[in-house]
Design a protein around this motif. Structure first.
Motif, mmCIF file in Angstrom:
data_model
loop_
_atom_site.group_PDB
_atom_site.id
_atom_site.type_symbol
_atom_site.label_atom_id
_atom_site.label_comp_id
_atom_site.label_asym_id
_atom_site.label_seq_id
_atom_site.Cartn_x
_atom_site.Cartn_y
_atom_site.Cartn_z
ATOM 1 N N MET A 236 -0.263 23.869 -35.697
ATOM 2 C CA MET A 236 -0.530 25.274 -35.378
ATOM 3 C C MET A 236 -1.494 25.886 -36.400
ATOM 4 S SD MET A 236 2.199 28.240 -34.793
ATOM 5 C CE MET A 236 2.200 28.759 -36.463
ATOM 6 N N THR A 237 -1.333 25.487 -37.650
ATOM 7 C CA THR A 237 -2.219 25.986 -38.706
ATOM 8 C C THR A 237 -3.666 25.596 -38.405
ATOM 9 O OG1 THR A 237 -0.409 25.713 -40.271
ATOM 10 C CG2 THR A 237 -2.604 25.925 -41.209
ATOM 11 N N GLN A 238 -3.856 24.348 -37.978
ATOM 12 C CA GLN A 238 -5.218 23.887 -37.655
ATOM 13 C C GLN A 238 -5.781 24.683 -36.474
ATOM 14 O OE1 GLN A 238 -6.135 21.785 -40.085
ATOM 15 N NE2 GLN A 238 -3.988 21.931 -40.634
ATOM 16 N N GLU A 239 -4.939 24.876 -35.451
ATOM 17 C CA GLU A 239 -5.409 25.585 -34.241
ATOM 18 C C GLU A 239 -5.808 27.018 -34.553
ATOM 19 O OE1 GLU A 239 -2.266 25.542 -31.344
ATOM 20 O OE2 GLU A 239 -2.228 23.349 -31.464
ATOM 21 N N VAL A 240 -4.908 27.731 -35.241
ATOM 22 C CA VAL A 240 -5.160 29.162 -35.486
ATOM 23 C C VAL A 240 -6.384 29.345 -36.385
ATOM 24 C CG1 VAL A 240 -4.224 31.260 -36.566
ATOM 25 C CG2 VAL A 240 -2.754 29.839 -35.129
ATOM 26 N N THR A 241 -6.475 28.562 -37.452
ATOM 27 C CA THR A 241 -7.601 28.748 -38.373
ATOM 28 C C THR A 241 -8.923 28.366 -37.698
ATOM 29 O OG1 THR A 241 -7.116 26.576 -39.324
ATOM 30 C CG2 THR A 241 -6.285 28.489 -40.511
ATOM 31 N N GLN A 242 -8.884 27.309 -36.898
ATOM 32 C CA GLN A 242 -10.097 26.887 -36.177
ATOM 33 C C GLN A 242 -10.541 27.997 -35.214
ATOM 34 O OE1 GLN A 242 -11.640 23.609 -36.186
ATOM 35 N NE2 GLN A 242 -13.182 24.476 -34.817
ATOM 36 N N ALA A 243 -9.579 28.516 -34.460
ATOM 37 C CA ALA A 243 -9.911 29.538 -33.458
ATOM 38 C C ALA A 243 -10.421 30.818 -34.110
ATOM 39 C CB ALA A 243 -8.678 29.831 -32.604
ATOM 40 N N ARG A 244 -9.983 31.087 -35.339
ATOM 41 C CA ARG A 244 -10.358 32.346 -35.982
ATOM 42 C C ARG A 244 -11.488 32.181 -36.995
ATOM 43 N NH1 ARG A 244 -5.833 35.750 -35.090
ATOM 44 N NH2 ARG A 244 -6.807 37.311 -36.405
ATOM 45 N N GLY A 245 -12.204 31.053 -36.918
ATOM 46 C CA GLY A 245 -13.416 30.892 -37.727
ATOM 47 C C GLY A 245 -13.196 30.418 -39.151
ATOM 48 N N LEU A 246 -11.981 29.918 -39.444
ATOM 49 C CA LEU A 246 -11.728 29.360 -40.780
ATOM 50 C C LEU A 246 -11.211 27.925 -40.636
ATOM 51 C CD1 LEU A 246 -11.726 32.448 -41.727
ATOM 52 C CD2 LEU A 246 -10.038 31.732 -43.384
ATOM 53 N N PRO A 247 -12.042 27.034 -40.107
ATOM 54 C CA PRO A 247 -11.550 25.673 -39.873
ATOM 55 C C PRO A 247 -11.232 24.952 -41.174
ATOM 56 C CG PRO A 247 -13.924 25.772 -39.594
ATOM 57 C CD PRO A 247 -13.466 27.188 -39.800
ATOM 58 N N ALA A 248 -10.383 23.944 -41.059
ATOM 59 C CA ALA A 248 -10.069 23.141 -42.245
ATOM 60 C C ALA A 248 -11.320 22.385 -42.662
ATOM 61 C CB ALA A 248 -8.957 22.155 -41.921
ATOM 62 N N TYR A 249 -11.578 22.331 -43.977
ATOM 63 C CA TYR A 249 -12.604 21.393 -44.461
ATOM 64 C C TYR A 249 -11.946 20.328 -45.323
ATOM 65 C CZ TYR A 249 -12.726 24.072 -48.888
ATOM 66 O OH TYR A 249 -12.401 24.700 -50.074
ATOM 67 N N GLU A 250 -10.650 20.536 -45.567
ATOM 68 C CA GLU A 250 -9.816 19.575 -46.293
ATOM 69 C C GLU A 250 -8.413 19.782 -45.749
ATOM 70 O OE1 GLU A 250 -7.139 18.504 -49.715
ATOM 71 O OE2 GLU A 250 -7.375 20.425 -48.751
ATOM 72 N N ILE A 251 -7.498 18.868 -46.015
ATOM 73 C CA ILE A 251 -6.166 18.941 -45.406
ATOM 74 C C ILE A 251 -5.542 20.340 -45.497
ATOM 75 C CG2 ILE A 251 -3.787 18.096 -45.582
ATOM 76 C CD1 ILE A 251 -4.895 15.462 -46.461
ATOM 77 N N SER A 252 -5.632 20.965 -46.669
ATOM 78 C CA SER A 252 -4.954 22.251 -46.858
ATOM 79 C C SER A 252 -5.909 23.425 -47.041
ATOM 80 C CB SER A 252 -4.054 22.182 -48.099
ATOM 81 O OG SER A 252 -3.212 21.071 -48.047
ATOM 82 N N ASN A 253 -7.198 23.160 -47.036
ATOM 83 C CA ASN A 253 -8.149 24.229 -47.342
ATOM 84 C C ASN A 253 -9.013 24.563 -46.133
ATOM 85 O OD1 ASN A 253 -8.389 24.996 -50.511
ATOM 86 N ND2 ASN A 253 -7.449 23.005 -50.164
#
Ligand code: SF4
Length: 380
Positions: A222-239
């Motif tokens: 869910m963290t990956q989905e929400v951040t991706q959808a809101r323009g803050l995609p993961a560039y590292e596992i936790s960042n």
């Protein structure tokens, strides 16, 4: 020698010990900041002889809680870095801070000292959870600190911890959706139980229950989905970051570039006479201080890394990144190719992929099985 070079400074003091924390941090009623600042400068002077002249792309003041330092101490530390190395005009200068009121009142002074990126340890946007995590502020104070930091610092990141005791998808989504609007960089860590922490003791005594591994995996997705959808995609596992807002300092570690570390418990990795040297300093602040005052540095362990050790470290770091590992650089540093047969096996399992023939990266499925991938590709 042209690899990017960074400086890490560790300030090991905190106001209280958070129950989940196993960082090198200590509570002390009185701290002689001037004496510590003098020791940091002395340790830098000693290490400058070994690193040689370098262009610094990033300085990171971490801890502990560096925002407990008086602004003049931050100024003294940065001044020392500028004295011994050449800090590039666009260097990222990050400092960690907590959102308690004393520290927030110093934000403008930290900016004046040269800090251009603040990393706030928010950890939760829920009052009950903040209390459980042992944090010394509430949500209103955290949001105030974020708002103020946004007006003062060109760049802002903050940390949240998830997969906390009893946390479910609804609760985490609520916090996460609030967070993604507040900064262009987020560090979102799953709670892990570290030995020697209060949480670990509670857990072993049956007084703390963590989400199941299925729930933790669901929260991660869910963290990956929400951040991706809101323009803050993961560039590292936790960042997670908006375009261009990635932490240059973190990238320096994960891309296996060079850095020197100062202060109690700090690590460094830099090329010295073409050998990649690891340095580790004494953890206990008082002992580190005495060592520096006596012999100019607090290093208690150092070694040259073999090509095999470097190969494993590069894998460990590089595969955390969404951009993956630079295959040519891996071969250049380690003088050996990645094991072809194992690469094929992992590709067939859908865990890794090679992009543009130049980078090896973990797939979404592989990201949660990184330990297994690294073990499979390890050369030691
Ligand atoms: S403030 Fe940070 S470093 Fe200090 S005890 Fe809490 S988590 Fe650890």
């Amino acid at each position: 020698m042209n690899e990017p070079f960074g400086i890490y400074i560790h300030w090991p003091f905190c106001s209280a010990k958070c129950p989940y924390c196993n960082f090198n941090s200590y509570i002390r009623p009185n701290i002689d900041e001037l004496r510590f600042a003098t020791a940091f400068r002395r340790e830098m002077e000693s290490l400058r002889i070994r690193t040689g002249k370098r262009d610094v792309v990033s300085i990171f003041i971490g801890g502990g809680t560096p925002s407990l330092m008086a602004p003049r101490t931050i100024t003294a530390l940065l001044d020392a870095v500028y004295t011994f190395w050449s800090v590039l005009p666009n260097a990222e200068i990050t400092m960690e801070a907590n959102p308690s009121s004393v520290e927030v009142n110093r934000f403008r002074d930290y900016r004046a000292a040269g800090v251009n990126r603040l990393s706030l340890g928010i950890q939760a946007l829920d009052n009950i959870e903040l209390k459980r995590l042992g944090r010394l502020y509430n949500v209103a104070q955290a949001l105030y600190a974020i708002d103020l930091a946004r007006t003062i610092f060109p760049r802002l990141s903050f940390d949240l911890i998830y997969a906390r005791p009893n946390q479910n998808e609804i609760a985490w989504r609520k916090e996460l959706e609030k967070a993604v609007d507040l900064a262009d960089h987020l560090a979102l860590y799953q709670l892990t139980l570290e030995k020697k922490t209060a949480f670990y003791r509670y857990y072993m005594a049956g007084k703390l229950k963590l989400p199941t591994s299925e729930m933790a995996a669901s929260l991660y997705e869910m963290t990956q989905e929400v951040t991706q959808a809101r323009g803050l995609p993961a560039y590292e596992i936790s960042n997670h970051a908006a375009a261009g807002a990635q932490s240059q300092h973190n990238l320096l570690y994960w891309r296996y570039h060079q850095y020197a570390g100062f202060g109690p418990g700090a690590h460094g990795r830099f090329l010295e006479a073409d050998c990649r040297t690891v340095t580790i300093t004494e953890c206990l602040p008082e002992r580190w201080l005495k060592n520096v005052e006596r012999r100019g540095h607090g290093i208690v362990h150092e070694e040259y890394l073999s090509q095999e050790q470097q190969a494993d470290e590069m894998l460990l770091m590089g595969l955390r990144l969404c951009e993956g590992l630079d295959i040519d650089r891996y071969q250049l540093i380690t003088a050996k190719p990645l094991p072809k047969n194992r690469i094929v096996e992992l590709q067939e399992q859908g865990l890794i992929e090679i992009t543009d023939n130049t980078r090896l990266r973990a797939t979404a499925k592989g990201q949660i099985l990184l330990d297994y991938i690294i073990r499979s590709l390890s050369v030691t």
